[in-house]
Design a protein around this motif. Structure first.
Motif, PDB file in Angstrom:
ATOM      1  N   PRO A   1      -3.235   9.658   1.475  1.00  0.00           N
ATOM      2  CA  PRO A   1      -3.433   8.574   2.449  1.00  0.00           C
ATOM      3  C   PRO A   1      -4.349   7.500   1.883  1.00  0.00           C
ATOM      4  CG  PRO A   1      -3.535  10.693   3.560  1.00  0.00           C
ATOM      5  CD  PRO A   1      -3.434  10.983   2.090  1.00  0.00           C
ATOM      6  N   GLU A   2      -4.010   6.233   2.101  1.00  0.00           N
ATOM      7  CA  GLU A   2      -4.723   5.129   1.474  1.00  0.00           C
ATOM      8  C   GLU A   2      -6.232   5.180   1.721  1.00  0.00           C
ATOM      9  OE1 GLU A   2      -4.065   0.319   0.978  1.00  0.00           O
ATOM     10  OE2 GLU A   2      -3.637   1.254   2.918  1.00  0.00           O
ATOM     11  N   GLU A   3      -6.623   5.561   2.936  1.00  0.00           N
ATOM     12  CA  GLU A   3      -8.045   5.554   3.270  1.00  0.00           C
ATOM     13  C   GLU A   3      -8.811   6.697   2.601  1.00  0.00           C
ATOM     14  OE1 GLU A   3      -5.937   8.052   6.378  1.00  0.00           O
ATOM     15  OE2 GLU A   3      -5.581   6.175   5.289  1.00  0.00           O
TER      16      GLU A   3
ATOM     17  N   ARG B   1     -12.918  -0.783  -3.828  1.00  0.00           N
ATOM     18  CA  ARG B   1     -12.659  -0.787  -5.273  1.00  0.00           C
ATOM     19  C   ARG B   1     -13.926  -0.893  -6.109  1.00  0.00           C
ATOM     20  NH1 ARG B   1      -7.763  -5.165  -4.825  1.00  0.00           N
ATOM     21  NH2 ARG B   1      -6.384  -3.837  -3.559  1.00  0.00           N
TER      22      ARG B   1
ATOM     23  N   ARG C   1      -8.092   7.594  -0.778  1.00  0.00           N
ATOM     24  CA  ARG C   1      -7.957   7.474  -2.233  1.00  0.00           C
ATOM     25  C   ARG C   1      -9.284   7.214  -2.919  1.00  0.00           C
ATOM     26  NH1 ARG C   1      -2.524   3.647  -1.944  1.00  0.00           N
ATOM     27  NH2 ARG C   1      -1.263   5.187  -0.804  1.00  0.00           N
TER      28      ARG C   1
ATOM     29  N   ASP D   1      -5.103  -1.025  -8.340  1.00  0.00           N
ATOM     30  CA  ASP D   1      -3.745  -1.020  -7.774  1.00  0.00           C
ATOM     31  C   ASP D   1      -3.627  -0.205  -6.495  1.00  0.00           C
ATOM     32  OD1 ASP D   1      -2.938  -2.576  -9.887  1.00  0.00           O
ATOM     33  OD2 ASP D   1      -1.919  -0.961 -10.971  1.00  0.00           O
ATOM     34  N   GLN D   2      -4.431   0.869  -6.377  1.00  0.00           N
ATOM     35  CA  GLN D   2      -4.172   1.848  -5.325  1.00  0.00           C
ATOM     36  C   GLN D   2      -5.265   1.970  -4.267  1.00  0.00           C
ATOM     37  OE1 GLN D   2      -1.489   4.037  -5.151  1.00  0.00           O
ATOM     38  NE2 GLN D   2      -0.633   4.228  -7.203  1.00  0.00           N
ATOM     39  N   VAL D   3      -6.483   1.601  -4.605  1.00  0.00           N
ATOM     40  CA  VAL D   3      -7.601   1.784  -3.667  1.00  0.00           C
ATOM     41  C   VAL D   3      -7.757   0.537  -2.801  1.00  0.00           C
ATOM     42  CG1 VAL D   3     -10.106   2.098  -3.521  1.00  0.00           C
ATOM     43  CG2 VAL D   3      -8.781   3.393  -5.208  1.00  0.00           C
ATOM     44  N   PRO D   4      -8.047   0.682  -1.508  1.00  0.00           N
ATOM     45  CA  PRO D   4      -8.264  -0.487  -0.646  1.00  0.00           C
ATOM     46  C   PRO D   4      -9.318  -1.424  -1.235  1.00  0.00           C
ATOM     47  CG  PRO D   4      -8.121   1.498   0.684  1.00  0.00           C
ATOM     48  CD  PRO D   4      -8.125   1.944  -0.746  1.00  0.00           C
TER      49      PRO D   4
ATOM     50  N   GLY E   1      -0.894   7.746  -5.135  1.00  0.00           N
ATOM     51  CA  GLY E   1      -0.151   7.076  -4.072  1.00  0.00           C
ATOM     52  C   GLY E   1       0.301   8.017  -2.975  1.00  0.00           C
TER      53      GLY E   1
END
Length: 392
Positions: free
Chosen positions: A203-205, A240, A207, A233-236, A200
């Motif tokens: 940065p989301e992009e 996924r 992960r 839960d965490q990857v865009p 987490g």
């Protein structure tokens, strides 16, 4: 690569056995059971030259020499390993020779003291050429297995000190992602919540990039569900299924049932199952192509499995797999005419354009005339025109 690795492992096993036998015989012939060679100082320039010769040759004698040398490296203390690395740093060696010697020494050092290995190479944490960066990320993982709190704190200190700052325009640090990936994989076994917090913090992009470095072979069976949950839960959402597929596709080297068992174990979603099946099918046919000339029966087996796992996708997957298998293998490479013939056969049998469309979209051949002839067999005029447009 997996086939070549298997052959190399067999070669090394044979050489290791021979080297061990020779070492035992020599030890028995040496006073006090201590071979004289082990008392000699290391001639690193000579060793580097021998390693280069072995890299360019195929002699079993050279392989046995390398095995004996590796055994000597394993016997060195961590202090002796660091001393050897310091000595090598002062020698007039080519970059290739220096790199080979460092890689031979860093492995044993990591096994004995991963923290010391990281300290010794702290100025090279961002190195992406060669294997040093990967080895150092493995050192962090080994340290975290013993003391996750200290290993994590050290890593955060290096990040704070700018050791992993990005030098690229997109702001992405590949070296940091490599280290984050190694740490998360270790935490997954002992502290799933900690692994989630770690991911987490990326940065989301980015992960998905951190998790794409995994293969299921690196994840313990009891951690597989936790890994899938981490991805979900965490990857865009758009990434996924690809991450799940990337991790799972390595299992297909053992067989299609292993992939099926994994997908069932993690309770894969339809999208995850479809993506994984497609990637695994492609990997399997490519592996077979390195072993032999792939035939219709190999594709029939693949299609049967694909259809059972992801109904309705067999034709589309077949087209993509035909394209990805082109050029694979040795003297009997899977050629364009082989793939084209199968594409025609499957299209005629099913009456579905998916095979031909995905095959022609996935491969760019220099023989455009043959491709255009194949495109003419696509029944849907809209899809046919699009394929023809892409071919031009």
């Amino acid at each position: 690569m997996e086939k070549e690795s298997e052959l190399l492992r067999n070669h090394i096993a044979t050489a290791r056995a021979a080297a061990a036998s020779e070492a035992s015989q020599h030890e028995a012939e040496t006073p006090n059971g201590k071979p004289a060679k082990e008392k000699e100082a290391m001639d690193w320039k000579k060793i580097a030259a021998q390693m280069l010769e072995m890299r360019n040759g195929e002699g079993m004698g050279d392989m046995r020499s390398l095995i004996r040398l590796q055994q000597r490296m394993q016997a060195l203390t961590k202090e002796e390993l660091v001393s050897a690395l310091n000595e090598i740093a002062t020698l007039d060696l080519t970059a290739e020779s220096r790199q080979m010697l460092e890689q031979m020494l860093i492995g044993p050092l990591i096994e004995k003291d991963p923290q010391l290995a990281l300290a010794r190479f702290s100025d090279r944490l961002q190195e992406q050429n060669g294997a040093i960066g990967w080895q150092l990320s493995r050192a962090l993982s080994k340290w975290a297995e013993k003391d996750p709190a200290k290993a994590t704190a050290w890593f955060d200190e290096q990040i704070e000190a700018g050791k992993f700052d990005s030098k690229s325009l997109d702001g992405k640090s590949q070296s940091r992602l490599q280290f984050e990936s190694a740490l998360i994989r270790t935490l997954l076994s002992t502290d799933a919540e900690g692994a989630a917090r770690r991911l987490g913090g990326i940065p989301e992009e980015q992960r998905a990039d951190a998790l794409r470095q995994y293969s299921v072979n690196q994840i313990k069976e009891e951690d597989q569900k936790a890994f899938a949950k981490l991805v979900r839960d965490q990857v865009p959402e758009k990434d996924r299924s690809g991450v799940i597929a990337q991790a799972a596709s390595s299992l297909v080297s053992k067989g299609y049932p292993e992939v099926t068992a994994y997908l069932d174990h993690i309770e894969a979603t339809p999208a995850e199952r479809t993506a994984t099946v497609e990637q695994a099918a492609s990997s399997k046919i490519q592996q077979l192509a390195y072993q032999k000339h792939v035939a219709r029966e190999d594709f029939d087996t693949m299609r049967e499995w694909v259809n059972a796992q992801s109904p309705g996708t067999a034709d589309a997957t077949t087209g993509k797999v035909l394209a990805s298998a082109l050029g694979m293998g040795g003297d009997s490479r899977f050629k364009f005419e082989d793939a084209a013939a199968l594409a025609v056969q499957y299209q005629e049998a099913s009456g579905n354009d998916d095979v031909m469309v995905n095959f022609l979209d996935g491969w760019r051949t220099e023989d455009k005339e043959e491709s255009i002839k194949l495109a003419a067999k696509i029944a849907d005029p809209t899809r046919r025109e699009q394929v023809l447009k892409n071919l031009k």
